[in-house]
Structures are given as structure tokens and as C-alpha cells.
Design a protein around this motif. Structure first.
Motif, PDB file in Angstrom:
ATOM      1  N   SER A   1       0.902   3.797  -3.170  1.00  0.00           N
ATOM      2  CA  SER A   1      -0.362   4.491  -3.447  1.00  0.00           C
ATOM      3  C   SER A   1      -0.717   5.414  -2.284  1.00  0.00           C
ATOM      4  N   GLU A   2      -0.298   5.036  -1.088  1.00  0.00           N
ATOM      5  CA  GLU A   2      -0.508   5.905   0.063  1.00  0.00           C
ATOM      6  C   GLU A   2       0.242   7.224  -0.132  1.00  0.00           C
TER       7      GLU A   2
ATOM      8  N   ASP B   1       0.813  -1.211   0.000  1.00  0.00           N
ATOM      9  CA  ASP B   1       0.000   0.000   0.000  1.00  0.00           C
ATOM     10  C   ASP B   1       0.849   1.265   0.000  1.00  0.00           C
TER      11      ASP B   1
ATOM     12  N   LYS C   1      -2.804  15.966   4.812  1.00  0.00           N
ATOM     13  CA  LYS C   1      -2.232  14.789   4.151  1.00  0.00           C
ATOM     14  C   LYS C   1      -0.726  14.729   4.352  1.00  0.00           C
TER      15      LYS C   1
ATOM     16  N   TRP D   1      -1.454   9.224  -2.870  1.00  0.00           N
ATOM     17  CA  TRP D   1      -2.691   9.869  -2.450  1.00  0.00           C
ATOM     18  C   TRP D   1      -2.402  11.114  -1.602  1.00  0.00           C
ATOM     19  N   ARG D   2      -1.363  11.041  -0.824  1.00  0.00           N
ATOM     20  CA  ARG D   2      -1.032  12.186   0.024  1.00  0.00           C
ATOM     21  C   ARG D   2      -0.339  13.304  -0.742  1.00  0.00           C
TER      22      ARG D   2
ATOM     23  N   GLU E   1     -12.236  18.078   4.892  1.00  0.00           N
ATOM     24  CA  GLU E   1     -12.329  18.887   3.670  1.00  0.00           C
ATOM     25  C   GLU E   1     -13.760  19.395   3.493  1.00  0.00           C
TER      26      GLU E   1
ATOM     27  N   GLY F   1      -6.335   9.290   8.238  1.00  0.00           N
ATOM     28  CA  GLY F   1      -6.625   8.527   7.026  1.00  0.00           C
ATOM     29  C   GLY F   1      -7.528   9.258   6.052  1.00  0.00           C
ATOM     30  N   ARG F   2      -7.813   8.591   4.964  1.00  0.00           N
ATOM     31  CA  ARG F   2      -8.598   9.210   3.894  1.00  0.00           C
ATOM     32  C   ARG F   2      -9.958   9.687   4.354  1.00  0.00           C
ATOM     33  N   GLY F   3     -10.638   8.823   5.111  1.00  0.00           N
ATOM     34  CA  GLY F   3     -11.987   9.159   5.535  1.00  0.00           C
ATOM     35  C   GLY F   3     -12.006  10.410   6.397  1.00  0.00           C
TER      36      GLY F   3
ATOM     37  N   ILE G   1      -9.795  12.777   6.649  1.00  0.00           N
ATOM     38  CA  ILE G   1      -9.390  13.983   5.943  1.00  0.00           C
ATOM     39  C   ILE G   1     -10.480  14.452   4.986  1.00  0.00           C
ATOM     40  N   ARG G   2     -11.142  13.498   4.360  1.00  0.00           N
ATOM     41  CA  ARG G   2     -12.214  13.908   3.468  1.00  0.00           C
ATOM     42  C   ARG G   2     -13.303  14.629   4.253  1.00  0.00           C
TER      43      ARG G   2
END
Length: 439
Positions: free
Chosen positions: A16-17, A13, A278, A20-21, A292, A284-286, A288-289
Motif C-alpha cells: 500500500s505504501e 505496509d 512521493k 500510495w506513492r 502539496e 511520509g504522507r503527512g 507531503i500533503r
RNA sequence: GGGGAGGUUGCAGAGCGGUCAAAUGCAACAGACUGUAAAUCUGUCGGCCCAGCGCCUUCGGAGGUUCGAAUCCUCCCCUCCCCA
């Protein structure tokens, strides 16, 4: 080298981690596959130009920590050898050389800071901090020229961006800094030999140095080494990242207090908040989203900035300091400072810029506001203090000071002993009238 | 070694005997507007006080000419360019 990482954190991972950041500015071909396949050992170098790192170094620090969390083995090089030469990358002028003592002193401070995000006891992939002075300082010139220098053509080195730019300038570049590239490449080779290190990361200005190391490893060991560089951290308003009115933002609590550190992050531009979350947090993604969305929905709440500040401050200064900084901020920037009692304010006294002055100074006619501003360093001269007051930029206990010749007396202090001074919108300073002066 | 250009208030860069604490731009700071954001507009931006068309310290350094010098002269220090 490398057994596989643990099942919960799949090494595959990692790329891609980072992607994504927004941390992948450039990477050597095939790195994604390598990271998907095996646990690697990687390194990033840190320059001992000062006794403390500043927030600019936080990006690579966090990158090492992230890689470790994905099962890879991170090595931080404290540049006790290269730091003596000076990296021409990203610089437009020749650097001032540091003495050996200075470099060594700086290293001590830097190691402690790196230790805050790295785990040295992780199994099977503990972090390491090494000093390249260990192998660079004993180097013998002739040996180096024969063994390493032979593999670099001047043509190759001249083509590197960092050198090319300096060649076009009047000052040129010294032979010393010109040679820097070889030393960094040699670092990579050494780490490859000692630890099986096959990946070097760094800031985007390091690309040339990193690929030179990859080439050296390939030529001398016939192995494939990789590089990945991260983008330069920018601010949307065009200001250099990591600078405030007070100068650089350091990771050392004695240079930049946790409160100021926290405040630095709280003041992040809306447009940068998501990117910084990020870059600088482990959220994590969730999460941070969701933040946002908060920026878009209720920007005035500054939820993203608060979380960013809390997370980063906790990482660097610990949970307690983060909590105190947060509490102090809530108190000073909250709605009802005017109604606060001295007890609450004293509770944050040590966490906020503050000064004690003998109570006697405020007795009788009191102390001139201008003098107090100078004493607390909120103004650099009485003239400036007067100008600030005239411009409406000074507040005592959250009330604007109208007269530049105003004086502070004890009966106007909170609970008879505290003044909350404020310059502009966000520079606070507490003044305690101390009834037992001297000592 | 020879010839030339230059060192000005954070940076860049004017000024070339008085009207210079020194143009202008950038940066910085404050105010207005806001949300401890951004953008925009306004103001400030060597120090001191009894705040005046006041005093002091500044234009690489040291002397000098002059009623008066950032501006002229001498020496020194430093930087850059060109030719050897």
C-alpha cells in the motif's frame, strides 16, 4: 528464507505504501497478499551503459530502499552480463555493444551509487549488490539452450511487446537482443535459487522480461514468483525527465555537481512536485500533503521544490553537500546579490560553476564580456555571446549588460576581484580575478 | 548476384547551376509576463572580425566540368527497398 521483519516496520505496509506513492504501474496477482504475509527477497536490475547512473535510475533505487525499510531484503543486480547484450525493451533501434572492460569499469561506479541508498548491515535483511556477469559470462551455450532455452517458445517471445514492436520496423531485431529476455529470466531463476528471491521490480518497460522470469521459476522450480513494475517518470511539460540544457543529470558529483543537481530539482514543475516528492524522497504522507497544500497556497515560495531538492541531494550527495548547494542557491537567487560582499561569494565559490582568471586580464581596458562568456562556457562562441547580450540575456553582478562590446574591469568587480555572471534567468557562473596568476 | 531509392546545418525534411549559411516543422537558447514553475507571445539559432549587402568553413568522401555547384559528371564509402 525469510523470517518476519521487525515489528516497527510491518512488511504488510509495503504494497500500500508503493501504491500510495504511485509506484505500482502493474503487479502480478496476489503480490499484495504475499507482501502482507511475509518478508521477501526482491531484486531490480541496473544497466551498466554508463559509468554513472542518472536521475532516471533514482526511482528503482529508491524503490529498493523503501522495500528494505519495510523489512524486505533488496538485491541490486548490476548487469555485468546482460549489459553486454543490450535490452531491446523501450528501444527502437539496435544498441551499440559495450566491451567487457567498459562494462566492468561502469559497474564500479554504479555500485558505489547504489550503496548510497541501501543498507548492507541491516539485520535480518541486509542489502546485496550482485553482478549477473558472475553467472552469465561462464554460461555454456549448449547447456543454456538445453536447460533454459527449451522452456521458451519462440511464439511466446515473439508475442512480447519489446520484440513485437521491433519486428514491425525495418531494422528488425538481432538474435542477440532477441535472446535478452531469456537471460533476464535466467537471472531471476538464479537469484531464486541462491537467495530465495521471489519478486522482481523494474520500470514499466520491464514487464515482459519480468513475467518471463516468473514463468521460468514456476516451470522449473514449481514456485510462485512475482513482479511489479513502476511507471515511467514523466514531466508535465512534455520534456523527457532528467534532461536539462546541460544534458543528462547524473548521480556522480564529478559529472553533475551537487549544485546543479540541487538546481535540477528546484526547477521542478509545480504540477510534478508532489509526485516527485512521493517518488524520490522518504517523506511520509503527512509531510507531503502539507507541501502539496503549500503549492496551492503559495506557489511562488516553491517550498515543495526546495524540500524535494534538499532531500534528494542529501540522499545522493550527503548532508554537507546539500547544505552547501542550498546556501549557494539562496545566495545567487536571493533578493540582494548586488549587496553581497566578496567573502560571502567566495564561500560558495567551489560549489557553484566558477572559473579563475588572472587579474591581469581585467586590467587596463579590461576583458571583453564576450570573451569571458566563452571562457566560462556560458556561450559557445563569440557570436553567440554577442547575440545573447543583444537579446538582453547577460548579466554581470546582476546588472544587465547593454552593450555587446562591453568590457569587464577590476573596478566594476565585487570587492575588486569577483564577477557574478549570469546567462538568462538561472545559469550562474562566478569569475574570480586571481592576482597571483600562473602556478 | 540483378534492379531501384537515398546520404543536406541537433532531429525531421525542402532545395536540384547563380537571388543558398541553405525553406519549413520540432527541439534548443534569449526576451516579455512571472515564482529559478507552466502556458502564451517575440526574437535568435555555422564561425570570425574593422559588423559589411564583408571574410571563412559547411550540404557522405575524393576528384572534375563551369565565370559560378548542395545542385551536373566520374570514382569511392555508407544506408534502405525489391528480385534472386
Amino acid at each position: 528464507m525469510g523470517s518476519l521483519g521487525r515489528g516497527t516496520m510491518m512488511p504488510n505496509d509495503a504494497f500500500s505504501e508503493l501504491e500510495w506513492r504511485g509506484l505500482v504501474y502493474e503487479a502480478t496477482e496476489g503480490l499484495r497478499d504475499v507482501l502482507a504475509r511475509e518478508a521477501v527477497t526482491l531484486y531490480i536490475g541496473f544497466d551498466p551503459t554508463a559509468a554513472s547512473l542518472h536521475v532516471g535510475s533514482l526511482l528503482p533505487m529508491m524503490a529498493l530502499a523503501r522495500m528494505q525499510r519495510f523489512g524486505h531484503s533488496p538485491i541490486a543486480i548490476a548487469g555485468g552480463g546482460t549489459g553486454m547484450i543490450g535490452d531491446p525493451s523501450g528501444k527502437t533501434a539496435e544498441r551499440q555493444l559495450l566491451s567487457v572492460d567498459q562494462v566492468d569499469a561502469n559497474l564500479a561506479g554504479i555500485r558505489a551509487q547504489l550503496a548510497k541508498v541501501l543498507d548492507f548491515d541491516a539485520s535480518p535483511n541486509p542489502a546485496r549488490i550482485v553482478n549477473n556477469g558472475d553467472w552469465l559470462r561462464p554460461l555454456r551455450y549448449l547447456d543454456f539452450l538445453r536447460d533454459i532455452g527449451k522452456h521458451f517458445t519462440v511464439n511466446y517471445m515473439l508475442a512480447k511487446e519489446s520484440v513485437k514492436r521491433r519486428l514491425d520496423q525495418e531494422d528488425g531485431v538481432s538474435y542477440t537482443e532477441f535472446s535478452y529476455l531469456m537471460l533476464q529470466a535466467y537471472d531471476f531463476l538464479t537469484l531464486f535459487d541462491r537467495y530465495g528471491c521471489t519478486l522482481q521490480m523494474g520500470g514499466s518497460d520491464q514487464w515482459g522480461n519480468i513475467t518471463a522470469g516468473c514463468d521460468l521459476v514456476r516451470k522449473l522450480r514449481g514456485a510462485r514468483a512475482h513482479g511489479l513494475v513502476m511507471p515511467l517518470v514523466t514531466t508535465s511539460s512534455g520534456v523527457k525527465f532528467g534532461k536539462t540544457e546541460a544534458g543528462a543529470v547524473w548521480l556522480d558529483a564529478s559529472l553533475t555537481s551537487p549544485f546543479r543537481f540541487y538546481q535540477f530539482w528546484v526547477n521542478t514543475d509545480d504540477r510534478d512536485a508532489a509526485a516527485y516528492l512521493k517518488y524520490f524522497t522518504f517523506l511520509g504522507r503527512g509531510e507531503i500533503r502539507a507541501l502539496e497544500d503549500e503549492i496551492a497556497r503559495a506557489p511562488e515560495a516553491r517550498e515543495a521544490q526546495r524540500v524535494l531538492a534538499r532531500e534528494v541531494t542529501r540522499t545522493i550527495h550527503g548532508g554537507d553537500a546539500a547544505l552547501r548547494a542550498e546556501r549557494a542557491s539562496a545566495l545567487l537567487f536571493g533578493e540582494r546579490i548586488a549587496e553581497l560582499d566578496a567573502g560571502e561569494i567566495v564561500a560558495v565559490f567551489d560549489d557553484v560553476p566558477s572559473t579563475s582568471m588572472p587579474a591581469a586580464a581585467f586590467a587596463g581596458a579590461g576583458a571583453a564580456v564576450a570573451d569571458v562568456l566563452v571562457a566560462t562556457k556560458l556561450a559557445s562562441s563569440k557570436g553567440e555571446a554577442a547575440r545573447l547580450v543583444r537579446g538582453g540575456g547577460v548579466y554581470v553582478n546582476n546588472r544587465r549588460v547593454a552593450d555587446e562590446r562591453a568590457r569587464l574591469t577590476l573596478d566594476s568587480a565585487v570587492s575588486g576581484r569577483l564577477f557574478v555572471l549570469r546567462r538568462g534567468a538561472r545559469q550562474y557562473h562566478l569569475v574570480l580575478a586571481d592576482p597571483a596568476p600562473g602556478a
